[in-house]
Design a protein around this motif. Structure first.
Motif, short mmCIF file in Angstrom:
data_model
loop_
_atom_site.label_atom_id
_atom_site.label_comp_id
_atom_site.label_asym_id
_atom_site.label_seq_id
_atom_site.Cartn_x
_atom_site.Cartn_y
_atom_site.Cartn_z
N ASP A 69 4.76 -5.67 8.47
CA ASP A 69 3.46 -5.30 7.87
C ASP A 69 2.50 -6.49 7.85
OD1 ASP A 69 4.14 -2.70 7.54
OD2 ASP A 69 4.63 -2.84 5.40
N HIS A 70 3.05 -7.64 7.53
CA HIS A 70 2.23 -8.86 7.52
C HIS A 70 1.67 -9.14 8.92
CE1 HIS A 70 1.11 -13.08 6.73
NE2 HIS A 70 1.67 -13.32 7.91
N ARG A 107 0.37 4.01 10.46
CA ARG A 107 0.56 2.70 11.10
C ARG A 107 1.96 2.13 10.90
NH1 ARG A 107 -3.18 -0.35 6.83
NH2 ARG A 107 -4.85 0.21 8.27
N GLU A 154 -3.37 -8.06 1.98
CA GLU A 154 -2.41 -9.01 2.55
C GLU A 154 -0.98 -8.59 2.16
OE1 GLU A 154 -1.40 -11.15 4.51
OE2 GLU A 154 -3.35 -11.52 5.44
N VAL A 155 -0.01 -8.93 2.99
CA VAL A 155 1.38 -8.61 2.69
C VAL A 155 2.17 -9.92 2.60
CG1 VAL A 155 3.43 -7.36 3.44
CG2 VAL A 155 1.15 -6.49 4.01
N GLU A 156 2.73 -10.16 1.44
CA GLU A 156 3.58 -11.35 1.27
C GLU A 156 4.99 -11.04 1.76
OE1 GLU A 156 2.42 -14.24 0.41
OE2 GLU A 156 0.43 -13.35 0.13
N ARG A 201 -1.04 -6.66 9.79
CA ARG A 201 -2.26 -6.97 9.04
C ARG A 201 -3.03 -8.11 9.69
NH1 ARG A 201 -6.24 -7.93 7.72
NH2 ARG A 201 -7.34 -8.03 5.72
N ASN A 202 -2.28 -9.05 10.29
CA ASN A 202 -2.90 -10.24 10.89
C ASN A 202 -2.72 -10.26 12.40
OD1 ASN A 202 -3.63 -11.91 8.34
ND2 ASN A 202 -1.53 -11.21 7.98
N ALA A 234 -7.54 -3.83 4.64
CA ALA A 234 -6.13 -3.70 4.26
C ALA A 234 -5.70 -4.94 3.48
CB ALA A 234 -5.24 -3.54 5.49
N GLU A 287 8.36 -6.27 5.47
CA GLU A 287 7.21 -7.10 5.08
C GLU A 287 6.73 -7.98 6.23
OE1 GLU A 287 8.34 -7.29 0.31
OE2 GLU A 287 8.74 -9.03 1.58
N GLU A 329 -3.88 4.60 8.06
CA GLU A 329 -3.22 3.88 6.98
C GLU A 329 -1.79 4.33 6.73
OE1 GLU A 329 -5.46 3.36 3.34
OE2 GLU A 329 -7.28 3.04 4.53
#
Ligand code: SF4
Lengths: 470, 206
Positions: free
Chosen positions: A63-64, A312, B23-25, A67-68, B21, A60, A309
């Motif tokens: 992935d987080h 990645r 958000e991922v917590e 994403r950012n 995409a 996570e 998607e």
């Protein structure tokens, strides 16, 4: 030598693999290495009661971050700059090589020491520097063996695993003198004696070289900190002694916060070498202890991977090499067959995404697998390598390559022993597959029935329940 | 293409790659503090785990520390020692070399060993962390000499990696040490002391 450029023009995986499986020494070494590390890893992982939770957090966090990524990269740049470092952005290999060459030239030096770094191998930095009259000395023992032997690395973690002790002795005796301090006259093939020869040879180099080049295992956006894990101390030599340090790091190596290290410093050593902790970890922020520090942020295809998607997730990889050690194809074919600095299962999904699939070799890589799923189970950041392989196969339709590849690797699908693994794959692919695999896989399913794919294979059920006891 | 252009190009490629995409917590369900039973036995656990890396370990009371250190140094015949700034003088007997003005790498290469304290030690992994603070010196001091004797006080020991990360200051250069330097590159045989110290000796004050 070990640069990405050297691999260009290599034949496809099946051809390489077919040659490799004829090499009994290579197969013996690989088998010994992968099985030894695999056993140690299982013990080290078993010691942590919260492995599953750590693995989930790692997935996570990665992935987080992906994403950012834009926000965190900018943050990283600010933090490094505030701590007295300099940040450079390189869109591709050529640009990264140019930046590094210019930085080295600005110091007036013509030689650099390097600590093992896959990113710099990927971009062919050593060769690029050579063209500019700069000699790059690899200082990791295995990398030294590879470099002196004018050879390619064959494993992420133990790059010279394809060499045995008497070969290493010969390489040292023949080549060390050309590169600096000669090997002792009476050098034996004892590992201790060989390591001592390397220590003396390299120490002269460390004490006299004023520019170093490194990679990094992690970068922390919040604080601008870089993190390098190693065993030998050559990393510490490179990171602390020279006046100028240049770190070339892929943009996917980022973690958001200092706290995130607590997850990865537990997962990486245990997955990688099967140790509770590697002998040395160094962290530094900006220009530490008065050193001039440059960070080169490398894209070189990573943003293309990010745009896919399914593909990645390969960017989560922390290069632990656990997936290599459990891979039946890697064990037979060896690292060279993959024609990339990223061998094994991760190489099979990362290389064709980073480089594209224009060459025959790169197009064959998604087929360099039995889809048995062992790599996914081993991966500390839970990359579903079989899923990405199938996805990439859809992109490069190449069933002939698959058949050749599997035959070359000594792999016969219709053996009963393989069936369990095939079933596990079936379980994983259920959501894509009503009864027949799509695209290039149809030839495979056309010759066998998948009438009813269980949600869980017998092996998985057995593992989960201890054979019904739990 | 110029460097500033590349920065913008990379950032805009990232932007379009992840557009849309979710958000991922991040779930942190892993252990972040030790179970109380383990906390009681941290000194013993650290000693056991450090010894697992083939380091030499002594567990002593405060009053015995100086004598244990002196005996260890004598056993090794280590007379030319480096003592970093801020090290309690009784931990480095005789007339140790100081690093002020800074020793050259060649000078450091010639000493017999170094004695330091540490910032944090992690029992579960047998790891000692140095942060260049008092009694530790700059990073090269524990790298070039072939012998490193490190003194750990009980209150510096934490159970696991999360507690250590929480205590450490990322703005300082950190060196995490787990046993002497080692390689397994030759047929997977473990050999100690490729580049860093061949011997790590740890004195834990309980
Ligand atoms: S894909 Fe997973 S198992 Fe393989 S090297 Fe990367 S992190 Fe390790």
């Amino acid at each position: 030598m070990s640069g990405g450029a050297t691999f260009l023009g290599m034949p496809a995986f099946p051809v390489n693999a077919a040659a490799a499986v004829q090499d009994s020494q290579l197969r013996y070494n690989l088998r010994k290495a992968t099985h030894t590390i695999r056993g140690k890893r299982a013990l080290a992982v078993g010691e942590l009661p919260d492995w599953t939770e750590l693995r989930r957090a790692a997935k996570e966090i990665k992935d987080h971050t992906l994403r950012n990524l834009e926000r965190y990269l900018v943050r990283m740049e600010e933090a490094v700059t505030a701590a007295g470092g300099h940040v450079h952005w390189a869109a591709d290999a050529e640009e990264a090589n140019r930046i590094v060459a210019d930085l080295v030239k600005a110091t007036g030096e013509t030689s650099v020491v390097k600590v093992k770094s896959m990113a710099t191998q990927e971009i062919g930095l050593n060769e690029a520097l050579e063209l500019e009259g700069i000699t790059a000395y690899e200082t990791d023992l295995a990398e030294l063996i590879v470099q002196l032997g004018d050879d390619w690395p064959s494993h992420i973690l133990v790059p010279a695993i394809h060499r045995n002790r008497s070969e290493i002795r010969e390489i040292f005796r023949e080549k060390m003198a050309d590169w600096g301090r000669a090997a002792p006259e009476d050098l034996t093939d004892e590992p201790r004696a060989l390591a001592e020869a390397a220590r003396l040879h390299l120490r002269e180099r460390f004490l006299s070289t004023r520019v170093a080049i490194s990679g990094a295992n992690f970068m922390i956006a919040e604080t601008g900190t870089l993190v390098v894990l190693e065993s030998e101390g050559n990393g510490r030599m490179c990171l602390t002694l020279p006046e100028t340090l240049i770190s070339v790091v892929g943009i996917e190596k980022l973690l958001p916060s200092w706290q995130d290290l607590e997850v990865f410093l537990q997962l990486l050593p245990r997955s990688s070498t099967g140790e509770r902790m590697n002998p040395y970890t160094s962290t530094w922020t900006g220009a530490a202890e008065g050193q001039e520090f440059h960070l080169v942020l490398l894209d070189n295809g990573r943003t293309d991977v990010l745009a896919d998607e399914i593909g990645r997730q390969a960017l989560r990889c922390i290069r632990c090499s656990a997936c290599l050690n459990v891979c039946p194809v890697y064990e037979r074919a060896g690292g060279h067959a993959y024609g990339s600095v990223y061998p094994g299962p991760i190489g099979a999904i990362l290389t064709p995404q980073l480089r594209g699939t224009a060459s025959e070799l790169d197009a064959s890589l998604p087929y360099a697998s039995t889809l048995c799923g062992a790599c996914f189970d081993a991966c500390p950041v839970a990359i579903d390598i079989p899923e990405v392989l199938v996805h990439l196969r859809g992109r490069v339709r190449h069933p002939r390559v698959e058949r050749l590849g599997m035959r070359a690797a000594g792999w016969v699908f219709n053996r009963p022993a393989r069936l369990a693994r095939t079933q596990r794959l079936g379980g994983r692919l259920r959501r894509f597959v009503p009864g027949r695999l799509p695209g290039p896989l149809s030839a495979w399913t056309d010759t066998r029935d998948i009438p009813d794919i269980p949600s869980e294979s017998f092996r998985d059920w057995w593992d989960r329940t201890d054979g019904g006891v739990k | 293409m110029n460097a500033a252009g590349s920065r913008e190009r990379i950032l805009s490629r990232i932007r379009s790659a992840v557009a849309g995409a979710g958000e991922v917590e991040i779930t942190r369900a892993y252990r972040t503090s030790p179970d109380p039973a383990a906390a009681a036995g941290l000194v013993g656990l650290l000693a056991e785990r450090v010894a697992d890396y083939r380091a030499v370990v002594h567990v002593v009371d405060e009053g015995e520390a100086a004598a244990t250190i002196a005996a260890a140094l004598a056993r090794r015949g280590a007379t030319r020692l480096v003592a970093p700034d801020g090290l309690p003088p009784e931990w480095a007997p005789g007339e140790p070399v100081t690093d002020d003005p800074p020793l050259s790498a060649a000078e450091l290469d010639r000493v017999d060993g170094v004695v330091t304290g540490c910032a944090v030690a992690i029992a579960e992994t047998g790891t000692i962390v140095l942060d260049t603070g008092p009694g530790q010196g700059r990073r090269a001091l524990t790298l070039l000499p072939d012998y490193h004797l490190c003194v750990v006080r009980a209150e510096q020991i934490v159970a696991g990696v999360p507690e250590a990360v929480g205590r450490l200051d990322p703005s300082r250069p950190l060196t995490w040490i787990s046993g002497p330097s080692a390689t397994s590159d030759i047929e997977l045989n473990r050999v100690e002391g490729v580049h860093g110290p061949r011997t790590l000796e740890v004195v834990v004050i309980r």
